[in-house]
Motif scaffolding. Structure first.
Motif: not given
Length: 219
Positions: A213-218
């Protein structure tokens, strides 16, 4: 542009000018790993359809009360949530602007389910770059071939691996972010990802594996 996944089909999209939360549903919150307080300031909350795993009334009310962000969705979603004392601004098909973010609402049929009525599903194209399908693999979405990021359901009672893989191959995005997996245990999610990833990468498509939860891709 940052895309953060909060389990199942819930994404937070931040383009630096606006922050849009999509589909905060029951499977995002049921284990207590994510709270309605975790999303920070929001400019809007977009709902693809009214199913509880995409639009959970109690967390939605808490998020709206904290942020003041408007709820956006189709007419059927608005009708259902009105019964829960939640007001949804109906987005007609086409382009809309939320602060410095451009959102295109795309009618895209929900995949068939074992129910008397299949809900109306709206997909969202954000800044022309990110396509959130909701629960749809409808051919109407093929108009957005080559999109930068395709957020697509990969696990569901109404799906098969080949159906998902064929949809991805037809749409040919630059990258894929798998959705609709919040009801499965981590070991099974990882096993499914291990099946999809090689196929997607052989097509020259990036696979964004956001499990925590809260993992991000930029982008």
């Amino acid at each position: 542009m940052r895309v953060t996944k909060y389990l199942h089909s819930c994404l937070l999209v931040d383009n630096g000018a606006a922050r849009l939360l999509i589909d905060p549903g029951r499977f995002t919150f049921v284990e207590g790993l994510v709270s309605p307080d975790d999303f920070g300031p929001l400019d809007a909350i977009a709902l693809t359809h009214h199913h509880l795993d995409h639009a959970d009334p109690d967390p939605l009310a808490a998020i709206v009360q904290r942020t003041g962000a408007p709820l956006l969705g189709n007419q059927q979603t608005a009708d259902h949530l009105r019964e829960q004392d939640l007001t949804v601004t109906v987005l007609d098909p086409g382009e809309h602007h939320i602060g410095g973010m451009r959102i295109e609402a795309i009618p895209a049929d929900h995949e068939p389910v074992l129910a008397d009525q299949t809900p109306a599903n709206t997909a969202y194209l954000i800044d022309g770059r990110i396509l959130h399908c909701g629960d749809s693999l409808h051919p109407a979405l093929f108009a957005h071939q080559g999109v930068d990021l395709l957020a697509v359901p990969v696990m569901a009672p109404y799906l098969t691996e080949r159906l998902v893989a064929g949809f991805i191959a037809q749409l040919r995005p630059k990258a894929v972010l798998p959705l609709h997996d919040g009801y499965a245990k981590d070991f099974f999610v990882r096993q499914r990802y291990d099946t999809y990833r090689p196929y997607v990468e052989r097509l020259g498509i990036t696979w964004h594996e956001l499990i925590e939860p809260g993992a991000t891709a930029t982008m």
